[in-house]
Scaffold this active site. Structure first.
Site, PDB file in Angstrom:
ATOM      1  N   ASP A  18      18.166  44.076 -79.963  1.00  0.00           N
ATOM      2  CA  ASP A  18      18.104  42.852 -80.908  1.00  0.00           C
ATOM      3  C   ASP A  18      17.379  41.650 -79.997  1.00  0.00           C
ATOM      4  OD1 ASP A  18      18.199  41.210 -83.145  1.00  0.00           O
ATOM      5  OD2 ASP A  18      20.321  40.572 -82.704  1.00  0.00           O
ATOM      6  N   TRP A  33      12.573  36.107 -79.100  1.00  0.00           N
ATOM      7  CA  TRP A  33      11.641  35.955 -77.908  1.00  0.00           C
ATOM      8  C   TRP A  33      10.132  35.471 -78.544  1.00  0.00           C
ATOM      9  CZ3 TRP A  33       6.876  38.229 -77.087  1.00  0.00           C
ATOM     10  CH2 TRP A  33       6.221  38.477 -75.717  1.00  0.00           C
ATOM     11  N   ASN A  44      14.233  40.224 -80.713  1.00  0.00           N
ATOM     12  CA  ASN A  44      12.481  40.292 -80.928  1.00  0.00           C
ATOM     13  C   ASN A  44      12.192  38.919 -81.396  1.00  0.00           C
ATOM     14  OD1 ASN A  44      12.907  42.827 -79.839  1.00  0.00           O
ATOM     15  ND2 ASN A  44      12.133  44.062 -81.613  1.00  0.00           N
ATOM     16  N   ASN A 101      17.964  45.378 -92.877  1.00  0.00           N
ATOM     17  CA  ASN A 101      16.702  44.700 -92.609  1.00  0.00           C
ATOM     18  C   ASN A 101      15.543  44.749 -93.711  1.00  0.00           C
ATOM     19  OD1 ASN A 101      17.073  46.044 -89.127  1.00  0.00           O
ATOM     20  ND2 ASN A 101      17.548  44.013 -89.937  1.00  0.00           N
ATOM     21  N   ARG A 132      24.051  46.138 -76.535  1.00  0.00           N
ATOM     22  CA  ARG A 132      23.551  45.181 -77.176  1.00  0.00           C
ATOM     23  C   ARG A 132      22.757  44.065 -76.610  1.00  0.00           C
ATOM     24  NH1 ARG A 132      24.645  43.222 -83.476  1.00  0.00           N
ATOM     25  NH2 ARG A 132      22.833  41.886 -83.580  1.00  0.00           N
TER      26      ARG A 132
HETATM   27  C1  IPE Z   1      20.560  44.736 -85.650  1.00  0.00           C
HETATM   28  O1  IPE Z   1      19.959  43.547 -85.555  1.00  0.00           O
HETATM   29  C2  IPE Z   1      19.443  45.771 -86.057  1.00  0.00           C
HETATM   30  C3  IPE Z   1      18.547  46.345 -85.173  1.00  0.00           C
HETATM   31  C4  IPE Z   1      18.317  45.905 -84.107  1.00  0.00           C
HETATM   32  C5  IPE Z   1      17.608  47.261 -85.843  1.00  0.00           C
HETATM   33  P1  IPE Z   1      19.883  42.404 -86.595  1.00  0.00           P
HETATM   34  O2  IPE Z   1      19.190  41.339 -86.163  1.00  0.00           O
HETATM   35  O3  IPE Z   1      19.398  43.031 -87.810  1.00  0.00           O
HETATM   36  O4  IPE Z   1      21.520  42.141 -86.874  1.00  0.00           O
HETATM   37  P2  IPE Z   1      22.065  40.972 -87.025  1.00  0.00           P
HETATM   38  O5  IPE Z   1      21.717  40.276 -88.647  1.00  0.00           O
HETATM   39  O6  IPE Z   1      22.055  39.922 -86.180  1.00  0.00           O
HETATM   40  O7  IPE Z   1      23.702  41.198 -87.581  1.00  0.00           O
HETATM   41  C1  IPE Z   2      15.696  43.019 -83.495  1.00  0.00           C
HETATM   42  O1  IPE Z   2      15.072  41.779 -83.166  1.00  0.00           O
HETATM   43  C2  IPE Z   2      14.704  44.033 -84.339  1.00  0.00           C
HETATM   44  C3  IPE Z   2      15.022  44.323 -85.681  1.00  0.00           C
HETATM   45  C4  IPE Z   2      16.141  44.026 -86.181  1.00  0.00           C
HETATM   46  C5  IPE Z   2      14.202  45.511 -86.232  1.00  0.00           C
HETATM   47  P1  IPE Z   2      15.192  40.720 -84.499  1.00  0.00           P
HETATM   48  O2  IPE Z   2      14.046  40.814 -85.358  1.00  0.00           O
HETATM   49  O3  IPE Z   2      16.591  40.697 -85.303  1.00  0.00           O
HETATM   50  O4  IPE Z   2      15.411  39.494 -83.645  1.00  0.00           O
HETATM   51  P2  IPE Z   2      16.149  38.176 -83.671  1.00  0.00           P
HETATM   52  O5  IPE Z   2      17.633  38.544 -83.669  1.00  0.00           O
HETATM   53  O6  IPE Z   2      15.781  37.441 -84.860  1.00  0.00           O
HETATM   54  O7  IPE Z   2      15.878  37.339 -82.438  1.00  0.00           O
HETATM   55 MG    MG Z   3      18.397  40.170 -84.671  1.00  0.00          MG
END
Ligand code: IPE
Ligand code: IPE
Ligand code: MG
Length: 233
Positions: A10, A15, A12, A58, A179
């Site tokens: 998590d 970042w 990305n 997602n 995590r």
């Molecule tokens: C968890 O991250 C799912 C993945 C890393 C693929 P999310 O960004 O989707 O989770 P929440 O929304 O913060 O709980």
């Molecule tokens: C995790 O990064 C990747 C996926 C859920 C696919 P995020 O896209 O959730 O990144 P943040 O949590 O918004 O920073």
């Molecule tokens: Mg996330």
């Protein structure tokens, strides 16, 4: 050494935001971060590495981001499968891949087939994965095996039956769940399998996660006392 490490990749989006870039650039950087971690785990003697790549929740993101993630998945498999195969990595999937675009399904199947013989480490890609969805599919899979068979006595599910019908059937439960991105929650990841897993949350955003961060998580794991509800021996 943990036998099975699971990672929620998590952070990305944050970042990318920090750098004024579109979220998809964060995902691209996140994919680049994965390869050294897979290799490090294989070299350390980890048996199974499961990474959360796309959750059942997602899909609620904008279509451009969802499509970008699917493109990156296909790109990752096309560019890295051969090298991971040479490292002895067997690529598998957990999650329901049926709703994915054909090209993503095909790329996952091809990667799995071409690395099926590898036995150093399993890399489990959790794609369209949700812990609740997996449990429901497991129970339904079991029910469909009962079908028309005649049965003696009342119908009863057991823990063993559920474990045997999960996507992760046959693999040990994760010893360590990492995590990235600082959030202390499990977000529907491996709900059944993490009953006694050691949790490690790091503020490091996933694209910045490197083998040193992995080593810190493993050291933390090694300092824990795992009692599984019993008393210290
Ligand atoms: C968890 O991250 C799912 C993945 C890393 C693929 P999310 O960004 O989707 O989770 P929440 O929304 O913060 O709980
Ligand atoms: C995790 O990064 C990747 C996926 C859920 C696919 P995020 O896209 O959730 O990144 P943040 O949590 O918004 O920073
Ligand atoms: Mg996330």
């Amino acid at each position: 050494m943990p036998r099975h490490i699971a990672i929620i990749m998590d952070g990305n989006g944050r970042w990318a935001k920090l750098r004024g870039m579109p979220r998809v650039m964060g995902h691209r950087q996140g994919v680049l971060a994965l390869k050294p971690i897979v290799k490090a785990c294989a070299h350390l003697g980890v048996n199974v590495l499961t990474v959360y790549a796309f959750s059942t929740e997602n899909w609620a993101r904008p279509a451009t981001e969802v499509n970008g993630l699917m493109d990156l998945l296909v790109e990752f498999l096309r560019s890295e499968t051969q090298e991971l195969k040479l490292e002895g990595v067997s690529i598998r999937t957990i999650g329901d891949i049926a709703p994915l675009a054909q090209r993503a399904q095909r790329a996952l199947q091809e990667a799995a087939e071409s690395t099926a013989e590898q036995s150093r480490m399993i890399l489990n890609l959790a794609v369209n994965y949700g812990g609740r969805d997996e449990l429901v599919r497991a129970v339904n899979r079991w029910l469909s095996t009962l079908g028309t068979k005649s049965r003696e006595g009342p119908l009863a599910v057991t823990q063993e039956v559920i474990a045997r019908h999960l996507d992760s059937a046959g693999m040990p439960d994760p010893d360590l769940l990492i995590r990235a991105g600082g959030e202390a929650r499990v977000s529907n990841f491996m709900l059944w399998q993490i009953a006694y897993t050691e949790l490690y949350v790091t503020d490091t955003l996933w694209p910045d996660f490197d083998p040193r961060t992995l080593a810190m998580a493993i050291r933390s794991f090694q300092s824990r006392s795992r009692r599984f509800g019993a008393l210290e021996s």
